[in-house]
Design a protein around this motif. Structure first.
Motif, short mmCIF file in Angstrom:
data_model
loop_
_atom_site.label_atom_id
_atom_site.label_comp_id
_atom_site.label_asym_id
_atom_site.label_seq_id
_atom_site.Cartn_x
_atom_site.Cartn_y
_atom_site.Cartn_z
N THR A 192 36.69 33.42 40.02
CA THR A 192 37.04 33.41 38.60
C THR A 192 35.77 33.33 37.75
N LYS A 223 44.67 39.66 36.90
CA LYS A 223 44.93 38.86 38.11
C LYS A 223 46.32 39.28 38.58
N ASP A 256 44.00 31.38 36.24
CA ASP A 256 42.73 32.10 36.12
C ASP A 256 42.71 32.95 34.83
#
Ligand SMILES: Nc1ncnc2c1ncn2[C@@H]1O[C@H](COP(=O)(O)OP(=O)(O)OP(=O)(O)O)[C@@H](O)[C@H]1O
Ligand SMILES: C[C@H](N)[C@H](N)CCCCCC(=O)O
Ligand SMILES: [Mg+2]
Length: 208
Positions: A15, A31, A42
């Motif tokens: 990340t 993501k 994230d």
């Protein structure tokens, strides 16, 4: 320019690397599978580092911080490769995986199969210290076995020149740089951190 950020493990730095790459490349972020939402996702992290409009919605948001196959089972959701289509954007795109390459999405498909399905080159986040040679070289071997391209490795942790040398020698992939996370990093740290990375091999892939 579309890149899949994977790692040798979970919690390795994918990340953080995605934060830096999206900024450097003026990219959107996606993501595809988020496993675990309590305490922040994230995508939420990325929204602090780049324009939140450039953070695309996850395809699956699974509640449990587990392997996606297990988290999907807990949530009663069916994750399968056919469900993933690469988002159409008019900017570069950074895609972040979940865990490492051999993490199952279901009983038949792994994260590495998702990379092949999306047909993206990879940047690999890895730890710098003891243990990384095995994890990183296994990851590179798995990518090669599927004819997937690894554009480079970004190391996280303290300096270890012998490991860097051996990864380049055995892995035959450039180390793009190393980030030592010794405090809470904030978006203002992006520029000095990016100065530690050589993104030349990434740019050269699209503009040889
Ligand atoms: N802003 C930050 N500043 C400092 N350390 C951080 C920051 N964000 C995350 N970390 C730490 O850095 C390490 C790597 O975190 P990161 O979230 O990048 O892992 P990851 O590879 O993306 O994991 P996942 O598989 O859950 O997506 C972890 O130990 C994490 O706690
Ligand atoms: C929960 C974690 N932060 C990630 N979202 C998923 C990591 C899966 C790792 C599975 C494994 O390698 O055993
Ligand atoms: Mg992550």
């Amino acid at each position: 320019m579309k890149i899949f950020v994977t790692g040798t493990d979970t919690d390795v730095g994918k990340t953080l690397l995605s934060c830096l790459l999206t900024r450097a490349l003026n990219a959107a972020y996606w993501k595809p599978v988020q496993a675990g939402i309590e305490g922040g996702t994230d995508s939420e992290t990325l929204s602090g580092w780049i324009d939140p409009d450039r953070v695309l919605p996850e395809r699956f948001r699974l509640t449990q911080p587990m392997s996606p196959n297990q988290a999907a089972e807990r949530d009663g959701v069916a994750v399968c490769l056919d469900e993933f289509q690469i988002p159409v954007v008019d900017t570069p795109l950074v895609v972040e995986g979940a865990g490492g390459l051999m993490v199952p999405l279901n009983d038949r498909e792994l994260v590495i199969d998702l990379i092949a399905h999306l047909d993206l080159p990879v940047v690999l986040a890895a730890r710098s210290g003891l243990g990384t040679l095995n994890h990183t070289l296994l990851s590179l071997e798995a990518l090669r076995a599927r004819e997937l391209v690894c554009l480079g490795i970004v190391l996280f942790g303290p300096s270890h020149p012998e490991n860097e040398r051996d990864l380049v020698h055995w892995g035959k992939v450039p180390v793009l740089g190393r980030i030592d996370v010794d405090r809470r990093l904030v978006p203002e740290d992006a520029e000095p951190l990016l100065a530690k990375l050589d993104l030349g091999p990434l740019r050269a892939f699209w503009q040889p």
